[in-house]
Design an enzyme around this catalytic site. Structure first.
Site, mmCIF file in Angstrom:
data_model
loop_
_atom_site.group_PDB
_atom_site.id
_atom_site.type_symbol
_atom_site.label_atom_id
_atom_site.label_comp_id
_atom_site.label_asym_id
_atom_site.label_seq_id
_atom_site.Cartn_x
_atom_site.Cartn_y
_atom_site.Cartn_z
ATOM 1 N NE ARG A 229 106.762 4.722 11.051
ATOM 2 C CZ ARG A 229 107.313 3.982 11.153
ATOM 3 N NH1 ARG A 229 108.287 4.828 10.898
ATOM 4 N NH2 ARG A 229 108.334 3.918 12.726
ATOM 5 C CD GLU A 258 104.885 3.154 3.820
ATOM 6 O OE1 GLU A 258 105.855 2.106 4.412
ATOM 7 O OE2 GLU A 258 105.753 4.592 4.760
ATOM 8 C CG HIS A 277 109.736 2.580 4.786
ATOM 9 N ND1 HIS A 277 107.950 2.558 5.351
ATOM 10 C CD2 HIS A 277 110.594 2.756 5.148
ATOM 11 C CE1 HIS A 277 109.080 2.771 6.490
ATOM 12 N NE2 HIS A 277 110.058 3.151 6.627
#
Length: 316
Positions: A229, A258, A277
């Site tokens: 994370r 994000e 990601h």
């Protein structure tokens, strides 16, 4: 055996994989996000993340929550993408371990790519035909922040390539992987490691745990890799460490928020390798989650305790 109605916020490809693994199930697709309404008589709900990293979460539960549900399955290990009220009704289980191999391979690819200078060594014309100095990863040291399913998948793969592996973990549980050395804390881990992989969940305790104090202890030339994370890292502290060279490279598949806003220095910094990601997006991850869900579905039908139940006190 009676048929069950399973509500899924995931895509058709996943739902097809789920149907392959689970018999006597009717899968009903529902929109992503907070469930404003859900079909009655459905007992199981597969929930996609309600937000991206640092986005807003709905503060209150929809009217009627939890409807007729008896079980909620998340598609992530951490719970930071979901509101607190989601955990105040039926039992909630995580996707523990479903993406471990995908993340381990991504971390290893980042380490190998940096050592072998991919794609910088690739050439497109004869004038560039000149050898480049490369590095070995054999004989270097990998530090793991967190040692759950990702660490269990990554450590033996790294050892097979000749890396020594150190680890810190929150729990007192022993590290079962032979040859992995448990160290006293982050300071020692960063002092001794050539590569550090972040594989810990996002909790109140881990928020910006990679800060100036930790990075000041880093072994010069450290390669930092984050597949967990983005909230684990203090971005300003990392940029300072990249600018002064103590951290030689940061391979970041996750950020906070994000996506990062336009103009963020991670997009253009010469020592940052940024990806959106994407490390978990493999058929393996999807199939593993479907298979684990099917195993839990058998337990659910038999009235047995479910595996991978969320522990709110731990945050995952």
């Amino acid at each position: 055996m009676s048929r069950l109605t399973v509500l899924s916020q995931l895509n058709e490809t996943f739902n097809a994989s789920l149907a392959h693994h689970a018999a006597d199930v009717d899968i009903v697709t529902v929109p992503p996000g907070p469930p404003i309404t859900l079909p009655r008589a459905a007992e199981v709900f597969i929930a996609a993340p309600f937000r991206r990293a640092s986005g807003a979460l709905p503060p209150t539960a929809p009217s009627g929550w939890p409807y007729d549900l008896r079980w909620v399955q998340l598609v992530s290990v951490g719970i930071d993408f979901y509101p607190e009220w989601l955990f105040s009704g039926p039992v909630v289980t995580s996707a523990k371990g479903s993406s471990a191999v995908a993340l381990a391979e991504f971390a290893l690819a980042s380490i190998l790519g940096a050592a072998k200078r991919f794609p910088d060594i690739w050439i497109d014309r004869a004038e560039r035909w000149e050898a480049t100095q490369l590095s070995l990863i054999s004989g270097t040291t990998l530090g793991l922040v967190g040692f759950g399913a990702i660490g269990e998948a990554l450590a033996p793969r790294a050892q097979a390539l000749g890396l020594d592996v150190l680890a810190v973990r929150r729990s007192d549980a022993p590290i079962g992987t032979p040859g992995v050395q448990r160290v006293s804390g982050l300071a020692e881990l960063f002092e001794r490691s050539d590569h550090v992989v972040l594989a810990a969940p996002a909790t109140a305790d881990t928020f910006q745990v990679i800060n100036r104090a930790v990075l000041a202890r880093a072994k010069p030339g450290l390669h930092l890799i984050n597949v967990a994370r983005g909230a684990l890292i203090d971005d300003e502290a990392l940029l300072e460490a990249l600018d002064d060279g103590r951290v030689s490279l940061a391979s970041l598949d996750v950020t906070h928020p994000e996506p990062l806003p336009p103009g963020h220095r991670f997009y253009s910094h010469p020592r940052v390798r940024l990806s959106p990601h994407t490390s978990v997006h493999t058929p393996d991850t999807r199939n593993n989650l479907a298979a684990r869900f099917a195993e839990n579905l058998n337990r659910f039908r038999q009235g047995e305790p479910l595996a991978d139940v969320i522990d709110l006190a731990r945050g995952y």
